[in-house]
Design a protein around this motif. Structure first.
Motif, short mmCIF file in Angstrom:
data_model
loop_
_atom_site.label_atom_id
_atom_site.label_comp_id
_atom_site.label_asym_id
_atom_site.label_seq_id
_atom_site.Cartn_x
_atom_site.Cartn_y
_atom_site.Cartn_z
N ARG A 1 3.86 -18.95 8.21
CA ARG A 1 4.46 -20.27 8.34
C ARG A 1 5.45 -20.43 7.22
O ARG A 1 5.09 -20.25 6.06
CB ARG A 1 3.36 -21.33 8.23
CG ARG A 1 3.50 -22.46 9.21
CD ARG A 1 2.19 -23.08 9.57
NE ARG A 1 1.42 -23.45 8.40
CZ ARG A 1 0.12 -23.67 8.44
NH1 ARG A 1 -0.54 -23.54 9.55
NH2 ARG A 1 -0.52 -24.02 7.36
N ARG A 2 6.67 -20.72 7.56
CA ARG A 2 7.72 -20.91 6.56
C ARG A 2 7.67 -19.85 5.47
O ARG A 2 7.70 -20.13 4.28
CB ARG A 2 7.62 -22.30 5.94
CG ARG A 2 8.06 -23.39 6.93
CD ARG A 2 7.89 -24.78 6.38
NE ARG A 2 8.79 -25.05 5.26
CZ ARG A 2 10.02 -25.51 5.40
NH1 ARG A 2 10.53 -25.71 6.58
NH2 ARG A 2 10.77 -25.75 4.34
N SER B 1 6.60 -13.90 18.20
CA SER B 1 6.31 -15.31 18.35
C SER B 1 5.61 -15.56 19.68
O SER B 1 5.47 -16.70 20.10
CB SER B 1 7.61 -16.11 18.27
OG SER B 1 8.51 -15.66 19.25
N ARG C 1 4.10 -27.93 0.24
CA ARG C 1 5.37 -27.26 0.48
C ARG C 1 5.97 -26.73 -0.81
O ARG C 1 5.67 -27.23 -1.89
CB ARG C 1 6.35 -28.23 1.11
CG ARG C 1 6.05 -28.50 2.55
CD ARG C 1 7.19 -29.28 3.16
NE ARG C 1 6.71 -30.54 3.69
CZ ARG C 1 6.93 -31.70 3.13
NH1 ARG C 1 7.61 -31.78 2.02
NH2 ARG C 1 6.48 -32.80 3.67
N ALA D 1 9.46 -18.65 10.89
CA ALA D 1 8.33 -18.36 10.01
C ALA D 1 8.60 -17.17 9.09
O ALA D 1 7.98 -17.03 8.05
CB ALA D 1 7.07 -18.12 10.83
N ALA E 1 -0.24 -21.45 13.66
CA ALA E 1 1.19 -21.37 13.36
C ALA E 1 1.86 -22.74 13.38
O ALA E 1 2.84 -22.97 12.69
CB ALA E 1 1.87 -20.44 14.36
N MET E 2 1.32 -23.64 14.18
CA MET E 2 1.93 -24.97 14.29
C MET E 2 1.32 -25.95 13.30
O MET E 2 1.83 -27.05 13.12
CB MET E 2 1.72 -25.53 15.70
CG MET E 2 2.47 -24.77 16.77
SD MET E 2 1.95 -25.29 18.41
CE MET E 2 2.59 -26.96 18.43
N GLY F 1 4.35 -15.61 13.98
CA GLY F 1 5.00 -16.78 13.41
C GLY F 1 6.03 -17.29 14.39
O GLY F 1 6.62 -16.52 15.15
N ALA G 1 -0.16 -17.89 6.29
CA ALA G 1 -0.97 -19.10 6.36
C ALA G 1 -2.42 -18.78 6.66
O ALA G 1 -3.32 -19.54 6.32
CB ALA G 1 -0.41 -20.04 7.43
N ARG H 1 6.51 -27.68 14.63
CA ARG H 1 5.63 -28.01 13.52
C ARG H 1 4.96 -29.35 13.77
O ARG H 1 5.62 -30.39 13.77
CB ARG H 1 6.40 -28.03 12.22
CG ARG H 1 6.52 -26.66 11.65
CD ARG H 1 7.02 -26.67 10.24
NE ARG H 1 7.89 -25.51 10.11
CZ ARG H 1 9.19 -25.57 10.10
NH1 ARG H 1 9.79 -26.72 10.12
NH2 ARG H 1 9.90 -24.48 10.03
N ASP I 1 1.39 -27.87 7.05
CA ASP I 1 1.69 -27.10 5.85
C ASP I 1 0.83 -27.63 4.71
O ASP I 1 0.84 -28.82 4.44
CB ASP I 1 3.16 -27.30 5.44
CG ASP I 1 4.06 -26.44 6.28
OD1 ASP I 1 3.55 -25.79 7.20
OD2 ASP I 1 5.26 -26.42 6.00
#
Lengths: 341, 501
Positions: free
Chosen positions: B471-472, B455, B500, B290, B493-494, B286, B476, B193, B497
């Motif tokens: 993402r998480r 991934s 949160r 993810a 993906a990286m 992800g 996203a 991340r 965010d």
């Protein structure tokens, strides 16, 4: 890739699954164990007793009741479980069978049917606890083992259910041995084989067929080999497990009827520690306690190995203490040999 | 800290990697799956000992022989799967390897006092007598850090420490890492991340195919450059394959789908909504945590009640998939990522594994029909490109590629309307990979909907008509095929965010 351009007409190896390398080596080891025990018999024939037909008939006859338990344990063990209650269910079945056919004078077929249903119920109870409550098989069937033994004692009033029936005045009256028991205890095929041995072989054939040629059998192997993969493939895991325990319970009931027939009574203490001998038979054959590997052929070899070992030690008048110790030692040797396959 | 170099012999999982870790510095380590990150860290932590090259600690040549030895040298690992013993107290956990006391008798009072002091250092106000099983996940993680410090760790390896955490706990963890840096501890921080790396790390190093491909001070390289390092020069453009435009016939529609976690503070998948059309391959891209794989697992029914949704529709009909059996009855197939633990039954032949799903139709009245089963298995083998002789082999002894073909093949025999495929070619050789990709495309061309999670940016970009980047646990971004280059996917993906949970 070398995998390409292949047509489906190419004949695959003939009997997939039956002749895997594992199976071949296991079979060889199980045969070796049996051969070892038989060699022991040839070396110590007890003044020729080992070479008499009656000795072999006796070995088979004595191994039959526990052998039936081993046949029932096979599906459970294939599915990765264990059933410690078979000895107790045997005792309970013996008591109930004796009650029904000696005391109540029920016809043989009805007694058999009722006892088999009872065995199935015991198995279904253990299986449901394992499958739904996710209790470890060891614990669930340990509970059933204690419970069924208690039930056997309650049903029998704590005494052997024999042909000496106490009347209302407390005086013992003797009744006939019921035809069911006489039939099961009789030698058949010209007196060469005990009827219980035929029952054992029939049970072995039925359970063996179920394991090898029925969808349930395939599911047993799948659940024992990798329960999660089986579940994700849509295998009815719970039903498979429960059915395995039901088969085991029914076999224990059959064994109980045979035991009662041989003793001509229903002993609430019958079958104590039989579960351990039966498990040893399955394991010596090479069926893995981890599940997923093994089969009826191997189990039969295991039954004969232990059966003959016991017989050879007894015709040589080895005292019981040494016999138990020797049996324990040989079980370990065979188990270690199987493990390294 | 000086100079760490390691080599693996012929296997070349790591090919002459050098890494400098400086005291008081947080060093971020990045790389795709299989780049060699975990191997490198395992060598440092004494798990792998059969490596070439040398490790210098404070200028002194060392060679960690075992995790315990690495610990004694001052190298500690905070694992993703926490390694505390839940039934013991915090104090007992802190000193489980070397209890305080004499002659094997444990001096509980001394342990408790030392534990309280160490806990204070990581900012945990907890009673040392509390059992670990009563702690929250972030607390456990801090206890784990405390344990490492208690053993005098000077090199601390943190493997994706924020995976399981929600916002406030992440802030707390970062405070702790800053504190460690101030105390002169060298921290190796594995993460993908960028937001976290920018916040906490001083330098970053990217591994690819067992080599260091780039190293820089954080802030001096843009995300694009980091992504380019991770992917390499080979395939920054999407593999161009003409694909028919899928019909707009809705096959799967998911509304507010969530997967609860047993261990994590946050849901693994968090109210995700999307649609998949018939004949379409949709990629779920992800990185590690993810939730792409968990989303598929949840849809397959494998997670039971842990997966919840406002509504799931198949071909516009609302359905409930509470178990894999129910899902299968609806025409849903699931190929799991981990074929060893979830895909195959070891000890059973490839043939019997291959017919496991469709066995009911192959065994009328419950009786197995070997000839019928053989025909089905041979058809499957021909379909997925498996040698017929392989059918008689124990599935566990097949190569990774052939195992994957069996797992895919058993579901293709079932002619699914919706195929869920998690990491379709992980650990599979190049040839088998191409065949499996072709198989998935062919299935979609026949009108099935295919949902592929993974991934591997290159794989998803090559395979999917449309990509959802996770993402998480949240979607996203949605990327159309034309824009779905591996670099674009990885950057998404990286990326940062936005807000949160």
């Amino acid at each position: 890739m070398s995998d390409k351009s292949l047509s489906p007409d190419v004949p695959a190896a003939r009997s997939a699954g039956k002749t895997s390398a594992w199976h071949r080596s296991s079979l060889a080891r199980a045969l070796f164990s049996l051969a070892l025990v038989l060699t022991l018999g040839v070396m110590f024939p007890a003044e020729g007793a080992f070479f008499r037909l009656g000795t072999h008939q006796g070995a088979w006859r004595q191994a039959s009741v526990v052998g039936i338990l081993a046949c029932g344990l096979l599906p459970v063990i294939l599915a990765g479980g264990i059933d410690l209650s078979v000895g107790s269910v045997l005792g309970l079945s013996a008591v109930v069978a004796a009650k029904l056919s000696i005391h109540a004078g029920e016809p043989g077929w009805l007694s058999v049917l009722l006892v088999l249903v009872m065995g199935a119920v015991c198995g279904a109870a253990s299986g449901s606890v394992v499958a739904f409550a996710r209790v470890q098989p060891f614990v669930a069937t340990l509970a059933m083992m204690v419970f069924a033994r208690g039930l056997a004692k309650m049903a029998s009033g704590g005494t052997k259910v024999a042909t000496a029936v106490p009347g209302p005045d407390g005086v013992l009256r003797y009744v006939e041995v019921p035809p069911l028991f006489r039939a099961l205890d009789a030698p058949v095929l010209g007196g060469r084989v005990a009827a219980v041995t035929l029952v054992f072989l029939a049970i072995a054939a039925i359970v063996g067929f179920l394991c090898a040629r029925h969808r349930l059998g395939r599911y047993l192997y799948a659940v024992g080999g990798n329960e999660e993969a089986a579940r994700l493939s849509g295998v009815p895991v719970r039903a498979t497990k429960i059915l395995a325990y039901v088969i085991c319970g029914v076999c224990a009931a059959v064994a109980g009827i045979c035991q009662a027939a041989q003793e001509q009574q229903g002993d609430p203490e019958a079958g104590v520690s039989y579960e351990l001998t039966a498990i040893a038979m399955v394991v010596i054959g090479g069926t893995s306690l981890k599940g997923g590997r093994g089969g009826m052929g191997l189990t039969l070899l295991g039954v004969l190995t232990i059966g003959y070992l016991d017989k050879i030690l007894s015709i040589n008048a080895v005292p019981e203490a040494s016999r138990l110790m020797l049996t324990g030692a040989i079980v370990i040797v065979a188990a270690v040999a199987q493990k390294n396959s | 800290m000086e100079h760490i170099t390691k080599r693996f012999g012929r296997a070349t999982v790591l090919d002459g990697v050098s890494l400098d870790l400086h005291a008081g510095e947080v060093h971020a380590l990045l790389g795709e799956n299989g780049a060699g990150k975990s191997t490198l860290l395992k060598i440092l932590a004494g798990v792998h000992t059969d490596h070439g090259g040398s490790i210098f600690l404070d200028g002194r040549l060392v060679r960690p022989r075992s995790p315990a030895h690495a610990g004694a040298l001052g190298i500690a690992v905070i694992h993703q799967e926490l390694s505390l013993l839940p039934a013991l107290s915090i104090a007992e956990n802190l000193f489980v390897e070397r209890p305080l006391g004499r002659l094997g008798w444990i001096d509980r009072r001394r342990e408790r006092a030392s534990a309280a002091r160490i806990l204070g250092e990581v900012g945990l106000e907890l009673d040392p007598d509390m059992l670990v099983e009563g702690l929250s996940l972030p607390e456990r993680q801090l206890v784990e850090v405390a344990r490492a410090l208690g053993r005098g760790a000077r090199v601390l390896i943190m493997d994706e420490p924020t995976s399981a955490l929600a916002g406030p706990a992440i802030d707390r963890l970062f405070e702790l890492v800053s504190g460690l840096r101030a105390r002169g501890v060298a921290v190796v921080y594995v993460s993908h991340r960028m937001e976290e790396i920018e916040r906490i790390a001083d330098r970053l190093t990217v591994l690819r195919d067992g080599r260091v491909v780039g190293s820089a001070r954080v802030g001096e390289v843009p995300l694009d450059q980091v992504v380019a390092w991770m992917l390499g020069p080979r395939s920054l453009a999407a593999e161009e394959l003409p694909r028919p435009a899928p019909a707009r016939e809705e096959r799967l529609s998911v509304e507010a789908f969530s997967v609860d976690s047993v261990a994590f503070e946050r849901p693994l998948v968090d109210r995700v909504s999307f649609v998949v059309f018939a004949g379409e391959i949709v990629g779920l891209f992800g990185l590690s945590d993810a939730g792409a794989g968990e989303l598929l697992l949840g849809l397959s029914g494998a997670l039971g009640a842990r997966a919840r949704a406002k509504e799931v529709r198949i071909s516009s009909v609302p359905v409930r998939m509470g178990s894999p059996r129910e899902a299968r009855a609806l025409g849903v197939a699931f190929v799991p990522a981990d074929r060893k633990s979830m895909g195959l039954v070891p000890g059973m032949t490839a043939e019997h594994n291959g017919t496991l799903v469709t066995l009911p139709s192959l065994s009328p009245l419950g009786l197995l029909r070997p000839a019928r089963e053989r025909r089905a298995a041979l058809g499957m083998a021909a379909d997925v490109g498996l040698r017929p002789e392989a059918l008689a082999m124990d599935a566990a002894t097949l190569s990774g590629g052939n195992q994957q073909k069996v797992v895919l093949g058993k579901w293709l025999l079932d002619e699914p309307r919706l195929l869920l495929c998690d990491e379709p070619t992980r650990g599979v050789d190049v040839g088998a990979k191409a065949e499996i990709h072709a198989k998935l495309r062919a299935l979609a061309a026949r009108g099935a909907a295919v949902l592929v999670a993974g991934s591997d940016a290159r794989e998803i970009a090559a395979l999917a008509d449309r990509v959802l980047v996770l993402r998480r646990g949240r979607i996203a971004a949605e990327v159309a095929r034309a824009e779905a280059t591996p670099a674009a996917l990885l950057a998404l993906a990286m990326g940062h965010d936005e807000g949160r949970a």
